[in-house]
Structure formats: C-alpha cells, structure tokens
Write an enzyme that holds these catalytic residues in place. Structure first.
Site, PDB file in Angstrom:
ATOM      1  CG  LEU B  58      -2.408   0.835   1.231  1.00  0.00           C
ATOM      2  CD1 LEU B  58      -3.108   0.127   2.573  1.00  0.00           C
ATOM      3  CD2 LEU B  58      -2.087   2.163   1.226  1.00  0.00           C
ATOM      4  CD  GLU B  60      -1.483   4.745  -2.622  1.00  0.00           C
ATOM      5  OE1 GLU B  60      -0.843   5.220  -1.601  1.00  0.00           O
ATOM      6  OE2 GLU B  60      -2.616   4.291  -2.348  1.00  0.00           O
ATOM      7  CD  GLN B  82      -7.877  -0.171  -3.243  1.00  0.00           C
ATOM      8  OE1 GLN B  82      -7.690   0.261  -2.220  1.00  0.00           O
ATOM      9  NE2 GLN B  82      -7.384  -1.340  -3.481  1.00  0.00           N
ATOM     10  CG  PHE B  86      -6.666   6.510  -1.708  1.00  0.00           C
ATOM     11  CD1 PHE B  86      -6.875   7.781  -0.994  1.00  0.00           C
ATOM     12  CD2 PHE B  86      -7.330   5.738  -2.105  1.00  0.00           C
ATOM     13  CE1 PHE B  86      -8.000   7.576  -0.203  1.00  0.00           C
ATOM     14  CE2 PHE B  86      -8.533   5.304  -1.117  1.00  0.00           C
ATOM     15  CZ  PHE B  86      -8.744   6.282  -0.229  1.00  0.00           C
ATOM     16  N   PRO B  89      -0.142  10.945  -3.067  1.00  0.00           N
ATOM     17  CG  PRO B  89      -0.319   9.388  -1.460  1.00  0.00           C
ATOM     18  CD  PRO B  89      -1.002  10.128  -2.480  1.00  0.00           C
ATOM     19  CG  HIS B 129     -13.502   6.391  -0.822  1.00  0.00           C
ATOM     20  ND1 HIS B 129     -13.345   6.780   0.507  1.00  0.00           N
ATOM     21  CD2 HIS B 129     -12.620   5.032  -0.881  1.00  0.00           C
ATOM     22  CE1 HIS B 129     -12.455   6.072   1.288  1.00  0.00           C
ATOM     23  NE2 HIS B 129     -12.030   5.112   0.322  1.00  0.00           N
TER      24      HIS B 129
END
Lengths: 342, 327
Positions: B58, B60, B82, B86, B89, B129
């Site tokens: 996990l 990025e 995802q 996100f 980063p 999201h």
C-alpha cells in the site's frame, strides 16, 4: 607497475580481487573527479558557469562502488554529487563540462538540466531530477524489470542522508525487500543536508533501517575506497544470487559548501571542516598505493598534470560549444515533437 | 460486437494488450488475487500470473515510481491507483518524473507508463473516494490525460494509452463501471489519443464535456429536442492535449457554448476550454460561454442531500442547456 590482470594476494586490494592496474585505475578516477570539481568551482567563481554542486570528499565512496559493479551491464541511478561515479562508468570530463556549461551537446540533458543531473542511456545511467530520492523507486523498478526479463544484472542507486528521510526511500526499500530485487541502495552520508547537521536529521543509523525492510544494512567508511568496493561487491554477489537488496551507508563528510550558492561557515566551524580534510579519502588512498609499492610521487605529479590537461581541454571545448537553439524549447515534450518541423 | 459494461471493457483492453505484448504488466493494490476492489483486474492474474498482475504494498509513490523505473528499462507498466483520491502521494513521481523524463533527457530516456485511476462521486464515497483529480495534473506538459465516457471508448482509449510512447493518465469513472453498457467490438481497435469525438449534431447550443456527465447531457439533449432545442455535443475524450480544432469547430457551429464537468469549477479543464473559445471564436459567439461544474467545496460529503447537491444529474444539465438556448 605490474601488468594488468596480475593480482598480488599479499596486498589489501589483491585480496579483494583487484589487480595493481585496477587499483591504480581507481585512483585515476578519484583524482579526475577531484580535479573536475576544483575546475568547476573556479569556473563558477569566474562567472563562466552559473552553478556547481560539489562531490569533494565523496570520491572514494563513489569510485569504489562503481568498480565493484558490472560497468557493462548494470543500471546506475546516481545522485547529484556523483561525479566520481559517473566518470567511472564511462562519462567523460567533456560530457560533464558540456553539462556545466548547459550546451546542446551535453549527453545528460542537451543543456536542459542543472549540472549534476546525470543521464545516458548508452551508459545505463538513468536520468535523474532535483526532487530528492525519487530515483530509489526507479532503481527498484529497473531491478524488477530485469528480474522479470531474467537478466543477470543489478541496479545501483545513491542519495544523501538528508534524502533518506523522504518517503520514496522507504517506499522503494519496502518494495525491493518484498520482492527480493537485485538492487543496491547506497547512502552517501556526508553529514549535512545543506545546513542541517546529521543529529537534527535522524536519531538512528541509516544502515539500521534495512532491518525493517528485511535485508542487510551495513555501514562502511566512505573515505576508504577499498572498504566501499568490498561492500558493494558483496552486495552485488548477493543480488545476483537472488538474495535481494542491500543497503549500504557510506560515511563521508561534505568538505565543500552545499553548492556554490552556500556559505557553509554560517552553520559549521572551519575547525570542523579542517579536521575532516585530514580524513580525505583521496590522499589516503594515494598513500596506500605508495606504501604498496605500486605508485610514486613522480607518477602522481604526472597524473595530476594529465588530469589538469583533460579538464583544460574539456573546458575549452564546452565553453566554445553552441547552446541549444531557442527554437527547440518545445522539442521532446512528447514523442515526435519537433521532428516534423522544417 | 458484444454488449458489455464499461468495467468489462477496461478489463478486456488490459487482457488484450497483455496478450499482444509481453512487456505489458499491471501493478497496484489488490489487483492480483482479489482482482481489484472494483473487479477491474478480475481473472487477469489467473491468465498471466503473479509477476504480470502484481499485488503491491500500500504505497502509491512506489507503485508509480517502480512503474516508471520499469518503463525506463523497456517495460509497459499499467499502474493502478485504487482511487484517484489516493494518487496524491504519487504526484511527485508523476509530475516531477514521468512527465519530464523524455524532455529532461533530451529524448534519450522515455517513460511509457499508464496510470489508471477511478474518478468521480455519486457512490456514497465521501470526501476521499469521490474526487476528480484531473485538474491536479492538467497543465503539466509531458502528461497525456484521457477520460472515457463509454465502454467502447474505455477499451479503445486504454489500448491506445498502453501503446503510447509517453505517460498517460487514464481516468476511468467509477460510477460508469456498472451503470454504463455498450457495444464493444472484440477486435483490436484503438481510440486515438488527442482527438475529440462529436456525439450529437445540433444547431442551437454546443455542449462540451467528458466522462460521466456526457450521459446526462445526451439524455437531456434527447428531451430538449422535443422542445425544439437541438444540441451539438462534443466529447473531449482526451483532456490533455486538448483537441483545439474540434473545440473551435464545435463552438462555431452554434455560437452558444456550455462546458460541463464534475471536477471543481475553479481551475478545472472547463476554464481552459473556455479560454480557447474566447481566443479563437469571439466573433462567432451569441452568448457568454457558460460552465456547469462541481461546486468549489473541498470534496463531496457522504450524506445523501449534500452528495446529491454536489453531483451533476440530467435535470441540472438540462436546465443549464435550456437556459443557454433561450439566451
């Protein structure tokens, strides 16, 4: 001087598998890097070039590492002080001067990037940038691709200790550890991030961080070229055997200011700097060669003269070489850009 | 020709490109065994193995950075973020590295990566999201950005992105995944990057958009035709580089332009499209250029009233279109 290829098992370099000729070759590159640095500083002070960022004090670590790698196959992701490293893997003084003068013929960037931003596909020196440590994940990606392709090679990446606090260092190490990738991650710990001393940057040892990523981390004396050579050689052997990455912390000292735009005596004392000049890896190695009976003061004088001559030629060439054309500003944004013009 | 969902078309594009070129591989969080949190990569690992459909930490910036390194070596990575929310980063890797590798090395090194990232709200995803990230990357020369609205375009644009010699951001709309179905040829076609697509011809107003809102626009256009208003609808398809000529031609056709996107109004792609029209078509315009876009709230709240208030829908689009037609 003994013939190339002869290895004297009694000497320290011989025990590491280096012939006398190779031991001397290492010194030549260290000296070349030092002379390049000195010349660049002069050129900047004289107003001939805009900027110089120095690698003085780190040559032993850089050249020692380069000689332990396969300079015909491996991929290199150096950082901006690595003149000794890139010279050792095939870049010439002329190439570096063309970059310092930002001329069109500069093989690193065609005169687009600051000096010290290396790149050459031919030499497998992967293009670098100024945001620090972004090259660590790139090195991991190169190692991943090489592994997928079944190629027997390693990627080798360097950065400073300041950079080792960036997320990309940790994200790259973690990824490499999970996939046991053939990458050698070497920190040139010169103890300053511009003005911030080591004790304000981190409270532990950088080499210890490898433990958290599941691979070995070792600290070596970066002023001892043969110690660095031995560590990188062993790391390469591990990588090729499929045993994964190694983190190497080479302890050095940044003998120069951060760059030509920095006054280092605003944050450290002359006494401290002078004390570290005493540990300089270049004269130390010269003495080793003399003590081994394979080098003399006369030969040293001759080498210095040769290096000075090479720098002079490189400077003159780069100084008179043409700049890139303003018309090419938008060339190579995307593939094919500028190629259909005219 | 097969009827399939937008998400199936994305999966099919990857499957085909991986079969055609052994250098193509997918990496990202949960893309392997699970087949992605949305099932976008479902079944690919069974076909191509763990190395080519790789579950990553996990992480990025490493996903993007490792993809960039592999691309410089000669691979053709498809890096999945995802959610586009996100990918921040990884922004340094995308903007400072991928976008500049060809330019800064004077064409010596190249970076043919695809970064796939789901955009958009309306799924009760809350602030993190639901976002549209195009405007973060829009304006960074060296990056291509595409945003398909249909299943056909999703497959064709993704295949074009994989084959492109430069870095491409592929913004897939997560609300479209299952909602949008369409005919998708099973043969090997691409939708060219850099070309807009005229979806509907009309003479009263021009509507320029991309991604999900085009479905609202097309429904509204259908209904407005009953009222005697005909709409000229242009899908940008590629957000960067913009198809300037198609924008100019579409604006000139009616002289009344509405630009629609879900991303925030301020700093969004619509501002640039409006600027192109203002520069090139001033004397062809019969009304001020209008924009309908996400409000300038930091992001989309999860509670239903505020999510609904944030999101575009057919009625909002239709009202804006009618209003412009009546100007």
């Amino acid at each position: 001087m003994k013939a190339e290829g002869t290895i004297d098992q009694q000497t320290r370099h011989g025990k590491l598998g280096l012939s006398d000729a190779q031991a001397i070759e290492i010194y030549r590159y260290m000296m070349m890097a030092r002379k390049f640095d000195e010349r660049s500083l002069l050129l900047q002070r004289a107003g001939k070039i805009n900027f110089h960022v120095s690698g003085v004090g780190q040559e032993a670590a850089q050249v020692g590492a380069a000689f332990a790698l396969d300079r015909e196959k491996d991929y290199f992701l150096p950082y901006y002080r690595d003149y000794g490293f890139v010279l050792s893997v095939g870049m010439t003084a002329r190439d570096l001067m063309l970059s310092a003068f930002a001329k069109a013929e500069d093989p690193n960037s065609g005169g687009r990037q600051m000096p010290g931003h290396f790149g050459s596909k031919r030499l497998r020196i992967v293009t670098g940038s100024s945001p620090v440590t972004t090259q660590v994940p790139h090195a991991v990606g190169v190692a991943l691709a090489a592994k997928m392709k079944g190629e027997e090679l390693v990627s080798f990446v360097t950065f400073g200790e300041g950079s080792s606090n960036q997320g990309d260092f940790h994200e790259g190490c973690n990824f490499a550890g999970v996939h046991k990738l053939p990458v050698i991650i070497m920190c040139e710990n010169n103890q300053y991030a511009i003005s911030v001393p080591i004790h304000k940057q981190l409270s532990g040892k950088i080499s210890d961080r490898a433990l958290g990523y599941g691979f070995p981390g070792i600290r070596v004396d970066g002023n001892d070229v043969l110690e660095v050579y031995a560590a990188v050689k062993e790391a390469r052997e591990r990588a090729i055997r499929g045993e994964g990455p190694t983190l190497i912390e080479a302890m050095v000292y940044r003998l120069s200011p951060h760059s030509t735009s920095d006054n280092d005596l605003a944050y450290r004392t002359k006494e401290e700097v002078d004390a570290n000049w005493e540990k300089d890896g270049v004269p130390k190695y010269k003495q080793y060669l003399i003590d081994s009976g394979i080098w003399t003061e006369e030969q040293d004088q001759q080498l210095q003269k040769e290096c000075t001559e090479i720098m002079k030629e490189a400077t003159e060439y780069a100084d008179t070489a043409p700049y890139p054309s303003a018309d090419d500003l938008l060339k190579h944004v995307f593939a094919g850009d500028g190629e259909d013009v005219q | 020709m097969a009827m399939m969902e937008y998400i199936d078309a994305i999966r099919l594009a990857m499957k085909e490109e991986m079969a055609l070129d052994e250098n193509v591989f997918v990496l990202g969080e949960d893309v392997g065994v699970k087949g992605g949190v949305f099932t976008t990569t479902k079944g690919l690992q069974e076909v191509y193995g763990e190395d080519r459909v790789m579950d990553t930490p996990l992480s990025e910036s490493a996903i993007a950075g490792v993809a960039i390194g592999a691309a410089m070596y000669g691979m053709k990575p498809i890096a999945e973020m995802q959610y586009s929310d996100f990918m921040l980063p990884a922004t340094n890797q995308i903007i400072s590295e991928a976008a500049k590798i060809r330019y800064r090395s004077n064409n010596d090194w190249t970076c043919p990566i695809v970064v796939r990232a789901p955009i958009g709200g309306g799924i009760f995803g809350g602030l993190y999201h639901s976002q549209c990230m195009e405007s973060v990357f829009f304006g960074t020369a060296g990056l291509k950005i595409v945003a398909p609205y249909s299943a056909y375009d999703a497959k064709g644009l993704l295949k074009a992105a994989v084959r492109d010699p430069d870095p491409v951001l592929f913004f897939e709309n997560k609300k479209c995944y299952k909602l949008i179905k369409g005919d998708v040829p099973e043969d090997d076609y691409v939708v060219p990057i850099g070309k807009a697509n005229l979806l509907r011809e009309g003479d009263d107003i021009t509507v320029i958009s991309y991604s999900l809102p085009l479905h609202f626009i097309m429904q509204a256009a259908e209904e407005l035709e009953q009222e005697g208003i005909t709409s000229h609808v242009l899908d940008l398809r590629t957000i960067q580089p913009l198809d300037r000529q198609a924008i100019i031609d579409a604006a000139r056709r009616t002289g009344k332009v509405l630009i629609v996107h879900e991303d925030n109004l301020t700093g969004g792609v619509g501002g640039e499209v409006a600027a192109i029209i203002a520069e090139e078509c001033l004397f062809d315009l019969d009304a001020p250029i209008r924009r309908l876009a996400g409000p300038d709230s930091p992001a989309m709240p999860i509670n239903p009233p505020q999510e609904k208030a944030y999101m575009l829908n057919k009625d909002k689009v239709k009202a804006a279109m009618r209003d412009l037609a009546l100007f």
